[in-house]
Structure formats: C-alpha cells, structure tokens
Design an enzyme around this catalytic site. Structure first.
Site, PDB file in Angstrom:
ATOM      1  N   LYS A 146       1.316  -0.876  -0.208  1.00 27.06           N
ATOM      2  CA  LYS A 146      -0.259  -0.217   0.006  1.00 27.06           C
ATOM      3  C   LYS A 146       0.787   1.373   0.338  1.00 27.06           C
ATOM      4  CE  LYS A 146      -2.602  -1.445   3.181  1.00 27.06           C
ATOM      5  NZ  LYS A 146      -1.948  -2.312   4.293  1.00 27.06           N
ATOM      6  N   ARG A 186      -9.374   0.948   8.600  1.00 29.29           N
ATOM      7  CA  ARG A 186      -8.619  -0.725   9.461  1.00 29.29           C
ATOM      8  C   ARG A 186      -9.817  -1.678  10.567  1.00 29.29           C
ATOM      9  NH1 ARG A 186      -2.932   0.984   8.421  1.00 29.29           N
ATOM     10  NH2 ARG A 186      -1.731  -1.185   9.161  1.00 29.29           N
ATOM     11  N   ARG A 225      11.758  -6.128   5.018  1.00 30.34           N
ATOM     12  CA  ARG A 225      11.179  -5.056   5.231  1.00 30.34           C
ATOM     13  C   ARG A 225      12.008  -4.812   7.121  1.00 30.34           C
ATOM     14  NH1 ARG A 225       5.751  -2.275   4.712  1.00 30.34           N
ATOM     15  NH2 ARG A 225       5.296  -2.697   7.140  1.00 30.34           N
ATOM     16  N   ARG A 231      11.588  -0.202  11.719  1.00 27.09           N
ATOM     17  CA  ARG A 231      10.502  -0.487  12.867  1.00 27.09           C
ATOM     18  C   ARG A 231      10.269  -1.027  14.003  1.00 27.09           C
ATOM     19  NH1 ARG A 231       5.543   0.460   8.557  1.00 27.09           N
ATOM     20  NH2 ARG A 231       4.490  -0.619   9.929  1.00 27.09           N
ATOM     21  N   ARG A 261      -0.229  -8.605  14.383  1.00 29.95           N
ATOM     22  CA  ARG A 261      -0.161  -7.862  13.196  1.00 29.95           C
ATOM     23  C   ARG A 261      -1.750  -8.215  11.568  1.00 29.95           C
ATOM     24  NH1 ARG A 261       5.003  -4.682  11.553  1.00 29.95           N
ATOM     25  NH2 ARG A 261       3.406  -3.699   9.772  1.00 29.95           N
TER      26      ARG A 261
HETATM   27  P1  ADP Z   1       1.332  -1.651   7.898  1.00 30.21           P
HETATM   28  O1  ADP Z   1       1.219  -0.893   6.197  1.00 30.21           O
HETATM   29  O2  ADP Z   1       3.020  -2.448   8.122  1.00 30.21           O
HETATM   30  O3  ADP Z   1       0.448  -2.444   7.604  1.00 30.21           O
HETATM   31  P2  ADP Z   1       1.223   0.444   8.843  1.00 30.21           P
HETATM   32  O4  ADP Z   1       1.938   1.717   8.663  1.00 30.21           O
HETATM   33  O5  ADP Z   1       0.235   0.972   8.400  1.00 30.21           O
HETATM   34  O6  ADP Z   1       1.388  -0.897   8.690  1.00 30.21           O
HETATM   35  O7  ADP Z   1       0.016   0.648  10.639  1.00 30.21           O
HETATM   36  C1  ADP Z   1       1.084   0.310  11.639  1.00 30.21           C
HETATM   37  C2  ADP Z   1       0.617   0.494  12.606  1.00 30.21           C
HETATM   38  O8  ADP Z   1      -0.231   1.976  13.174  1.00 30.21           O
HETATM   39  C3  ADP Z   1      -0.259  -1.103  13.216  1.00 30.21           C
HETATM   40  O9  ADP Z   1       0.190  -1.796  13.467  1.00 30.21           O
HETATM   41  C4  ADP Z   1      -1.333   0.156  14.176  1.00 30.21           C
HETATM   42  O10 ADP Z   1      -0.741  -0.505  15.234  1.00 30.21           O
HETATM   43  C5  ADP Z   1      -1.063   1.653  13.946  1.00 30.21           C
HETATM   44  N1  ADP Z   1      -1.942   2.033  12.871  1.00 30.21           N
HETATM   45  C6  ADP Z   1      -1.675   2.357  11.460  1.00 30.21           C
HETATM   46  N2  ADP Z   1      -3.441   2.483  10.721  1.00 30.21           N
HETATM   47  C7  ADP Z   1      -4.446   2.415  12.455  1.00 30.21           C
HETATM   48  C8  ADP Z   1      -5.780   2.717  12.031  1.00 30.21           C
HETATM   49  N3  ADP Z   1      -6.496   2.632  11.021  1.00 30.21           N
HETATM   50  N4  ADP Z   1      -6.417   2.662  13.185  1.00 30.21           N
HETATM   51  C9  ADP Z   1      -5.621   2.187  14.242  1.00 30.21           C
HETATM   52  N5  ADP Z   1      -4.239   1.538  14.506  1.00 30.21           N
HETATM   53  C10 ADP Z   1      -3.329   2.116  12.950  1.00 30.21           C
END
Ligand code: ADP
Length: 191
Positions: free
Chosen positions: A14, A89, A128, A134, A146
């Site tokens: 994404k 999410r 990654r 991270r 996750r």
């Molecule tokens: P990835 O792209 O690896 O799925 P993100 O960078 O989008 O991860 O998100 C990293 C973390 O930030 C998530 O695991 C969560 O803890 C938090 N997070 C991001 N977006 C949301 C959301 N819309 N609602 C709740 N938590 C979120």
C-alpha cells in the site's frame, strides 16, 4: 473529487503504490501509519499514547485515528481527492469515515483491494524488517500479531464496502509498475 481507499494486509504494498498514485492523480495521501509515526517522532501526547499499541502490533483506538483523519480532511479544503492508506482498519472507522465524507458530500468512490498470497506477504515483511528500522517490523511474533489483527478486525472492512459494491480486487504480485498499471486502470473508470 476522487476518494480512494487502498486496502490490503500488512506487506501488500500500500505504501509503495500510494506514493505513485498520489503523484499521478494529485490526491492528498492520508496514511494513518505515517501520521502516527510522525506523532511518535515529535513526542506528542497522541504519539506517546499510540506507541505502546503499535509496538505490540495492536490497533490504536478508533477514536484516536478517526480524530486524526478528521483533522487532516478539514486541513485540506481544496483537495482534489484523498487516498486513504491503512485506514479504515475497523468497521467503526469505516462508518466514521462515511460520516466525515458525507458532511462534504463526497463519498468513497472505490476500495482497491491488493491481492497478495500469504507466503509472499511474509517474505516481504521479513525483508522490510531488515531495513525499515520499525520496531513492529523487526520481531516475527509482532508481525504474526499484525496479520492476526488484520484478519480479525480489518478484513471485515472489505465486507462493509462490498455491500455498497465498492470493492475491486487488484493483483498485488508482480512488478511495482504492473501493479500500478492495474490500479490505474480501475481508477481511470472514475475520471
Ligand atoms: P502496515 O503498512 O505495515 O500495515 P502501518 O504503517 O499502516 O502498517 O501501521 C502501523 C501500525 O500503526 C499498526 O500496526 C497500528 O498499530 C497503527 N495503525 C495504523 N493505522 C491504524 C488505524 N487506522 N487504526 C488503528 N491503528 C492503526
């Protein structure tokens, strides 16, 4: 306006595709992951509250991310459209987004769902983890958490938008350019 949701599991690409899409379609990129990491790096109260959830691979509470997205939408009144990445999410986040957008009379046009098989997802996340810096990428147990959170709390978001016929599946494997072409083809139907 053109309002898009880029949807898919962690590791589905994404972030990579969002960067290319916002440039091509002149959209505002709203990544809740990026916004939260910015709050953490500047040590705001919101960032400090979010950090613990993120480091454990859990979701940050809905009201926190919904508030953040609402502020960003309000801060961009002249936007040609928004690309939502990593949001919504949960189903309550999706419903809250509908409310925020209906106040602007500009609904979500489409949900682009990147399709990547599980084996490939794990391979990408391990890679990654070696470079991203991270904390939530480096630990395999947190990566697994996750993926579980995705299946339990986030996958139902696609069902929510399916009832309005808004979900299109897009191939998320192959070259970055091929995937981008697949996404563009769907978006161009709205232009
Ligand atoms: P990835 O792209 O690896 O799925 P993100 O960078 O989008 O991860 O998100 C990293 C973390 O930030 C998530 O695991 C969560 O803890 C938090 N997070 C991001 N977006 C949301 C959301 N819309 N609602 C709740 N938590 C979120």
């Amino acid at each position: 306006m053109l309002n898009l949701i880029l949807f898919g599991p962690p590791g589905s690409g994404k972030g990579t595709q969002s960067e290319k899409l916002v440039e091509k379609y002149h959209l505002i990129h709203l990544s809740t992951g990026d916004l939260l990491r910015k709050e953490i790096s500047t040590k705001t109260e919101l960032g400090l509250a979010a950090q613990g959830y993120m480091n454990e691979g859990k979701l940050v509470p809905d009201e926190v991310v919904i508030g953040m997205i609402g502020n960003c939408i309000d801060a961009n009144p002249a936007a040609k459209g928004f690309l939502f990445d990593g949001f919504p999410r949960t189903v309550p986040q999706a419903k809250a987004l509908d409310t925020l957008l209906s106040a602007k009379s500009t609904p979500i046009n489409t949900v682009l769902f990147l399709q990547v098989n599980e084996e490939e997802l794990i391979k990408r996340l391990v890679k990654r983890g070696e470079t991203s810096g991270r904390a939530d990428d480096a630990d395999p147990a947190i990566q697994k958490k996750r993926q579980d959170v995705y299946k339990e709390q986030t996958l139902p978001v696609s069902g929510y938008y399916q009832q309005f016929d808004k979900v299109v599946n897009v191939i998320g494997e192959g070259s970055i350019d091929d995937i981008f072409a697949g996404l563009s083809k769907e978006i161009d139907k709205f232009n």
